[in-house]
Motif scaffolding. Structure first.
Motif, PDB file in Angstrom:
ATOM      1  N   TYR A   1      -6.286   2.314   2.058  1.00 48.66           N
ATOM      2  CA  TYR A   1      -6.617   1.562   3.271  1.00 48.66           C
ATOM      3  C   TYR A   1      -6.939   2.480   4.450  1.00 48.66           C
ATOM      4  O   TYR A   1      -7.340   2.011   5.512  1.00 48.66           O
TER       5      TYR A   1
ATOM      6  N   ARG B   1      -9.239  -6.460   9.883  1.00 47.70           N
ATOM      7  CA  ARG B   1      -7.991  -6.648  10.617  1.00 47.70           C
ATOM      8  C   ARG B   1      -8.159  -7.836  11.565  1.00 47.70           C
ATOM      9  O   ARG B   1      -9.282  -8.293  11.810  1.00 47.70           O
TER      10      ARG B   1
ATOM     11  N   GLN C   1      -0.426   1.295   5.901  1.00 46.83           N
ATOM     12  CA  GLN C   1      -1.476   0.527   6.562  1.00 46.83           C
ATOM     13  C   GLN C   1      -1.209  -0.977   6.551  1.00 46.83           C
ATOM     14  O   GLN C   1      -1.531  -1.662   7.507  1.00 46.83           O
ATOM     15  N   CYS C   2      -0.654  -1.503   5.458  1.00 45.08           N
ATOM     16  CA  CYS C   2      -0.737  -2.958   5.244  1.00 45.08           C
ATOM     17  C   CYS C   2       0.344  -3.736   5.963  1.00 45.08           C
ATOM     18  O   CYS C   2       0.149  -4.891   6.304  1.00 45.08           O
TER      19      CYS C   2
ATOM     20  N   ARG D   1      -1.260   1.322  -4.367  1.00 43.19           N
ATOM     21  CA  ARG D   1      -2.538   0.828  -3.857  1.00 43.19           C
ATOM     22  C   ARG D   1      -3.714   1.694  -4.310  1.00 43.19           C
ATOM     23  O   ARG D   1      -4.782   1.179  -4.651  1.00 43.19           O
TER      24      ARG D   1
ATOM     25  N   CYS E   1       0.855  -1.187   0.000  1.00 46.02           N
ATOM     26  CA  CYS E   1       0.000   0.000   0.000  1.00 46.02           C
ATOM     27  C   CYS E   1       0.887   1.231   0.000  1.00 46.02           C
ATOM     28  O   CYS E   1       2.106   1.124  -0.039  1.00 46.02           O
TER      29      CYS E   1
ATOM     30  N   MET F   1      -3.313  -8.639  -1.660  1.00 48.45           N
ATOM     31  CA  MET F   1      -2.285  -7.805  -1.019  1.00 48.45           C
ATOM     32  C   MET F   1      -1.174  -7.414  -1.989  1.00 48.45           C
ATOM     33  O   MET F   1      -0.552  -6.367  -1.832  1.00 48.45           O
TER      34      MET F   1
ATOM     35  N   THR G   1      -0.017   3.948   2.165  1.00 51.71           N
ATOM     36  CA  THR G   1      -0.472   4.772   3.295  1.00 51.71           C
ATOM     37  C   THR G   1      -0.048   4.176   4.638  1.00 51.71           C
ATOM     38  O   THR G   1      -0.666   4.441   5.662  1.00 51.71           O
TER      39      THR G   1
END
Lengths: 162, 789
Positions: B709, B716, A44-45, B286, A40, B201, A42
């Protein structure tokens, strides 16, 4: 371009980077350590989690130049000296804690940091710790199991395989 | 004692070692000498006319290799669609061109307009700032109910924005209408199946390379089906013959449907690698993935279920608006039709079913199959409607379902919606799920929740799906532009180890382990002696890839066919070596034996003889030990099951917590229980995500609000419980050699209605009868408030 030097997986490395080069770019493109992933933009991942001076850090969120002189550890440095899987890696295989494998390096690095801080985490501790690591394949069930099992192994307990 | 080897064993995954040590090879890990990078400048408005486009300054920028617009691509084809659905009046669907780069108009945020090739990604991105682009913005249409009114039109070929208006089963229409008119009770429900973003992902990526010396192209790409990409891209877009085009899908970090389709970016990267004379890499970030990967679901549906006094289902009628987005993705048209309408019988013997589906163009990212694809939408409609019917009729929801089940003595069961279920036992999985969920203890747990100020609900859903996609003749009659068999080559090497080349593709499913278990079991050898090769068109036979829970049922069956041919041939060789009649040779545990004697020869000796044919039946048998098979299934497979969950709702905040989730699935025979359970876990997480967290959101101008995201709620670890999964109630598939049904999508199909039913159960005392997904705290809180007022 500025020269940056650090230790990665126990080896002294250096390279010329731009001010905007991220640690993850330096690792992947500069050093060819492609086990650290970018999922990602940001923060986040968590697919890019590595250790910097012993703590888990998102390598997409820190500049390479900010790691001057640092000790960096990546997924490539997690196996035992003889090349066999380390305790956390082995637990992930034993308990099917990965499917596509893309988030896995970040999960393992994040788990390692958790277990260095908390040797006996509860299931809730593990789930909350993984707030910054997203997996789309496993539903986290077997990741949580893997980390709990690795914790038990590191404490010296026997864990029944399933 | 569980097996430790072969079919039925939870063999540990061999692919894990490379993934756990950072040695996986995903597309973005591949770097070619002299490689340049591609940056796509995309539309930031949903709908508009390009009035001015000047790329000269970008072309002159430092580090830029080339800048391309649609003008440079003249002569290339558009991105093709692989399925043609026929309108109710017999006309083909409207099929507008999907250009590689926008031609004069942009139709969704993220539509690519300019491609910049540069020495580095940063240089390409910097140069994009120098592109002088003016777009005359047009009104955008996002809501399907608005789109079908006309007004704002995306494509001239579809003036009402309707791609097709489909009826199924058309001959049932009058009878369904009459049954609904005359029924004792009709339950009606309008619901939205929320738009989702698959979010593998690993973002999509492509590396293209052209070898001028050999006039050959190689594309490394994030694909679930490299041969399909080679065919679509080579034949329809770039006019490159297959023998000059190699497509490699190396390690792929999840797909869930989104990596089935042929995308504009990979076609462009392949083409431009020749044009600039350098390998070129593109890797989506992303946000780019959010605005260019095909999305999933996005249906608006009205359902009516007619019942008699006892609650027997008499007829079902539904009408659906299905979002196609701005262009037709590869398989988009078949999702709301043939993968949705044909599942509307569910697990039930409803005798009459009619559905109308209008597919609609809107100024949004194209929509296509996402884990389950049409079947989650059908299941959600049925299981929500049945729950509502049970309340309205005052019948226990379990009893109402059970009363209408297709029963075990009714197979093969011809549904009124074309498909024929080969086998099943829905009572068995229902009983198992109720037992594992300790439904008897629910009242006590509900009281305990109430004592803490929480509302507890119990939700049940059954599901059935059509998997093992698919019989080619059948799908051909339904509009598919391809066959849906699978291919496998099994090569026994001279010293007896085995290389299997499969058209299936593993991007998390563990085929390298599961397929090896099947082969090892058949040959009586160690799993370690079997290698599974997939993902490279230069190595594997032409095959259709992985989606629709088809890899083991179809791809595995192709492997079985090839191994059977190998054994037949090896027996001939063994008979010659043992100087016995072929009919007297038996093969077990890796040994060929002459029946009734102690004369035997081992596998390795036979394999070696096949390649060193000195003493060999050369007049009857060719040397070598390698066979290729194409397996085309006789029918779909029909995995089915029951999911039971409990939720706790905080009435003050609207927060929904999933307390427990039980899945009892009938997948037929199971090769690797550990992997199957993992597939269910992952599917459940995506289904629970759809039910309470995930929603792709556009504003009225077509701006994508959930493009990171930060804004799109991915499940999560802390959002989910430990799951209880069971696959002991098995009715093996009757028409494939392994008796397997497929397990990849079930979790995502059955879980959304179970969760929503549980939340509505929790809130029913407050008078809430329905909330559309995702059941966010705000929606739940507002529903409670609205019902109270």
């Amino acid at each position: 371009m500025t020269k940056v030097s650090m230790t990665v997986n126990g080896k002294a490395v250096s390279g010329d980077v731009e001010g905007r080069t991220l640690l993850v770019q330096f690792l992947r493109e500069g050093l060819g350590l492609t086990g650290t992933h970018v999922g990602c933009d940001t923060s986040q991942c968590g697919a890019c989690v590595v250790h910097v001076n012993g703590e888990s850090v998102k390598a997409c969120t820190i500049f390479a130049l900010g790691c001057e002189g640092a000790e960096v550890r990546t997924i490539e440095g997690m196996a035992n000296a003889d090349g066999s899987l380390g305790v956390i890696q082995a637990a992930f295989q034993e308990h099917h804690g990965l499917q596509c494998g893309f988030c896995t390096p970040g999960m393992v690095m994040s788990a390692a940091d958790l277990l260095s801080r908390n040797q006996n985490p509860t299931e809730r501790d593990v789930r909350e710790w993984l707030e910054g690591n997203i997996c789309r394949c496993t539903g986290y069930h077997n990741i949580v199991k893997s980390i709990m099992a690795a914790a038990a192994t590191l404490r010296g307990e026997q864990v029944a395989a399933e | 004692m569980p097996k430790d080897h072969g079919i039925g064993a939870s063999s540990k995954r061999r692919e894990d070692v490379r993934f756990l040590t950072g040695k996986g090879q995903y597309t973005d890990d591949i770097n070619r000498p002299g490689q340049a990078f591609c940056y796509f400048l995309r539309s930031n408005v949903a709908h508009g006319t390009i009035t001015s486009l000047d790329v000269s300054a970008a072309r002159d920028a430092k580090g830029v290799v080339g800048v391309f617009t649609s003008k440079d691509l003249e002569g290339l084809g558009g991105i093709p669609c692989g399925w043609e659905v026929t309108d109710k009046d017999g006309a083909p669907m409207k099929e507008p061109k999907h250009p590689i780069l926008a031609e004069g108009k942009v139709r969704h945020v993220g539509d690519p307009i300019v491609a910049i090739i540069a020495d580095s990604l940063a240089a390409g991105r910097d140069a994009a700032e120098l592109v002088e682009l003016e777009i005359d913005e047009l009104p955008a249409v996002v809501d399907m109910r608005e789109a079908i009114k006309g007004g704002t039109v995306l494509h001239d070929v579809a003036p009402d924005n309707i791609c097709y208006d489909w009826e199924f089963v058309a001959e049932n229409k009058a009878a369904v209408d009459e049954a609904i008119r005359n029924a004792h009770h009709v339950t009606t429900l309008e619901l939205v199946n929320n738009r989702l973003v698959p979010n593998a992902m690993e973002p999509r990526a492509a590396v293209g390379e052209y070898d001028a010396g050999r006039d050959e192209y190689t594309l490394w790409t994030t694909s679930q089906n490299p041969h399909v990409i080679r065919l679509l891209m080579g034949a329809f877009v770039l006019s490159i013959p297959e023998h000059k085009l190699r497509v490699v899908a190396p390690d792929v970090g999840g797909g869930f449907g989104s990596k089935i389709y042929h995308y504009a970016e990979e076609a462009f990267i392949t083409w431009v690698s020749k044009r600039v004379g350098r390998p070129v890499k593109w890797n989506a970030d992303r946000s780019e993935a959010f605005m260019s990967d095909a999305h999933g679901r996005d249906h608006v549906t009205k359902v009516e279920l007619a019942m008699d006094q006892e609650g027997n289902f008499l007829a079902l009628r539904s009408s659906t608006l299905a979002n196609m987005g701005a262009y037709l993705s590869t398989f988009a048209p078949c999702i709301p039709t043939w993968l949705h309408g044909t599942l509307l019988a569910g697990n039930y013997k409803t005798p009459l079913i009619f559905t109308n589906v209008k597919a609609v163009f809107t100024n949004t990212v194209p929509v296509d199959a996402y884990r389950g694809a049409g079947r989650p939408e059908a299941t959600y409609q049925l299981e929500r409607t049945i729950d509502k019917a049970a309340r309205e009729m005052g019948i226990d929801p379990v009893e109402l379902r059970r009363r209408n089940f297709v029963k075990p003595d009714q197979y093969p069961y011809q549904t009124p919606v074309a498909v024929i279920y080969d086998t099943g036992n829905y009572d068995a999985t229902l009983d198992k799920a109720l037992e594992l969920a300790d439904v008897r203890g629910f009242a006590e747990r509900k009281a305990d929740s109430a004592a803490r100020g929480k509302l507890r609900g119990l939700g049940i859903a059954n599901y059935i799906e059509a998997c093992g996609i698919a019989p080619s003749s059948l799908v051909g009659a339904l509009g598919a532009r391809a066959g849906l068999y699978e291919a496998a080559t099994v090569r026994v090497n001279p010293t007896g180890n085995v290389s299997v080349f499969t058209g299936s593709h593993s991007h998390g499913q563990g085929h390298e382990t599961t397929f090896a278990q099947v082969v090892a079991d058949m040959l009586g050898c160690e799993e370690a002696n079997v290698d599974i090769v997939h993902g490279d068109t230069s190595r594997i036979p032409f095959g259709m890839g992985t989606y629709g829970s088809r890899s083991l049922a179809v791809g595995g069956s192709a492997i079985v066919k090839s191994v059977e041919k190998i054994i037949t041939k090896a027996k001939k060789i063994a008979a010659h070596l043992l100087e016995a009649s072929e009919a007297d040779i038996t093969f077990a545990n890796g040994q060929f034996t002459v029946a009734g004697t102690d004369k035997a020869i081992d596998w390795g000796s036979v394999a070696l003889t096949a390649y060193v044919p000195h003493k060999y039946p050369i007049d009857d048998v060719e040397p070598g030990l390698e066979e290729t098979s194409f397996y085309d299934p006789a029918n779909f497979t029909y995995p089915a099951g029951t999911y039971v969950c409990e939720v706790e709702v905080d009435p003050d905040t609207g927060v929904v917590e999933v307390q427990s989730f039980v899945a009892a699935d009938d997948f037929g025979n199971v090769v690797n229980p550990m992997i199957v359970e993992g597939q269910v876990h992952g599917g459940l997480a995506q289904g629970i995500g759809q039910a309470i967290l995930e929603g792709c959101s556009y504003d009225e101008n077509g701006q994508l609000l959930s493009a990171s995201y930060m804004d799109y709620a991915m499940p999560r670890a802390a959002d989910l419980p430990m799951f209880v999964v069971d696959h002991s109630c098995n009715t093996p598939c009757t028409h494939n050699p392994l008796g397997v049904k497929g397990c990849g999508e079930a979790g995502a199909i059955g879980s959304p209605p179970a969760i929503v039913n549980a939340v509505i159960d929790a809130l029913s005392a407050h008078g809430v009868t329905h909330i559309d997904m995702p059941l966010t705290p705000r929606r739940v809180w507002e529903a409670i408030r609205a019902a109270r007022n």
